[in-house]
Design an enzyme around this catalytic site. Structure first.
Site, PDB file in Angstrom:
ATOM      1  CG  PHE A   1      -4.700   5.078   3.713  1.00  0.00           C
ATOM      2  CD1 PHE A   1      -4.779   3.738   4.042  1.00  0.00           C
ATOM      3  CD2 PHE A   1      -3.717   5.849   4.318  1.00  0.00           C
ATOM      4  CE1 PHE A   1      -3.902   3.173   4.963  1.00  0.00           C
ATOM      5  CE2 PHE A   1      -2.828   5.285   5.224  1.00  0.00           C
ATOM      6  CZ  PHE A   1      -2.926   3.954   5.552  1.00  0.00           C
TER       7      PHE A   1
ATOM      8  CG  ASP B   1      -3.477  -7.256  10.206  1.00  0.00           C
ATOM      9  OD1 ASP B   1      -3.792  -6.587   9.197  1.00  0.00           O
ATOM     10  OD2 ASP B   1      -4.153  -8.214  10.612  1.00  0.00           O
ATOM     11  CB  THR B   2      -4.500  -1.573  11.304  1.00  0.00           C
ATOM     12  OG1 THR B   2      -3.167  -1.106  11.527  1.00  0.00           O
ATOM     13  CG2 THR B   2      -5.476  -0.628  11.976  1.00  0.00           C
TER      14      THR B   2
ATOM     15  NE  ARG C   1      -0.723   1.656   9.666  1.00  0.00           N
ATOM     16  CZ  ARG C   1      -1.943   1.968   9.232  1.00  0.00           C
ATOM     17  NH1 ARG C   1      -2.274   3.220   9.017  1.00  0.00           N
ATOM     18  NH2 ARG C   1      -2.837   1.033   9.017  1.00  0.00           N
TER      19      ARG C   1
ATOM     20  CG  ASN D   1      -1.898   1.132   1.259  1.00  0.00           C
ATOM     21  OD1 ASN D   1      -1.599   2.231   0.818  1.00  0.00           O
ATOM     22  ND2 ASN D   1      -3.074   0.878   1.797  1.00  0.00           N
TER      23      ASN D   1
END
Length: 204
Positions: free
Chosen positions: A157, A74-75, A186, A9
């Site tokens: 995003f 990973d979120t 993050r 991404n």
């Protein structure tokens, strides 16, 4: 020192570049590479049942294949009214090939008619630092807020346009990148990770 950021991404790659330090305290410069530097390297499917497992899967694979230390994350977005969903399925909430708009519209639809208290939510990020030798470290970060009643803002995003931060005055997409990177889930996870990058130099 080179470190691979294991994400396909481009928005996330740039966000992490802005969060992570460009040099260690002793002046050692850090060069961050994207997956574009390794055209034949594709990340494996995120088959884990937890954020921790998925973050580790990506970082460990990228480190072994590239021969460089690798970081990944990973979120999950956990919504109170949905009993913690979409959680580990956050990126694929509206289906395997869904885009951000598909996910956002599905989530807004699932919360239709719910007042703000029922829209309480949090982002949770697990960041992973892995070395080619198999050393793995995990770091966490969270951000509390609410799901908005519609799209707001042009930045960011993913779910940023519908995630109201803290007191609900702004979505993440209404914040500038510097504002977001001071408080985001993050940012919190990767700032913890950044404190351990010196270990990579010590192990050489």
């Amino acid at each position: 020192m080179k470190i691979l950021i294991a994400t396909g991404n481009p928005h996330k790659f740039q966000e992490l570049i802005d969060i992570l330090p460009s040099r260690l305290k002793d002046g050692t410069e850090i060069e961050y590479l994207s997956l574009q530097a390794y055209p034949g390297l594709s990340l494996p499917p995120e088959t884990g049942t937890t954020l921790e497992e998925n973050a580790e899967i990506k970082a460990v694979y990228a480190a072994r294949q590239s021969g460089l230390p690798a970081v990944s994350d990973d979120t999950g977005l956990e919504v109170k009214f949905l009993h913690g969903a979409p959680g580990v399925h956050t990126a694929r909430y509206a289906g395997e090939h869904a885009d951000a708009d598909d996910n956002n519209r599905k989530l807004l639809g699932a919360l239709e008619g719910q007042l703000l208290p029922e829209r309480a939510a949090r982002f949770r990020t697990i960041a992973c630092l892995a070395t080619p030798q198999g050393n793995v470290q995990l770091f966490d970060g969270t951000l509390d807020g609410y799901i908005s009643f519609g799209y707001r803002g042009e930045n960011g995003f993913g779910y940023d346009p519908i995630f109201l931060v803290g007191n609900g005055k702004k979505t993440l997409a209404e914040m500038t990148e510097p504002e977001k990177n001071k408080i985001s889930h993050r940012a919190k996870a990767f700032k913890k990770l950044a404190g351990h990058l010196v270990q990579l130099k010590d192990k050489k």
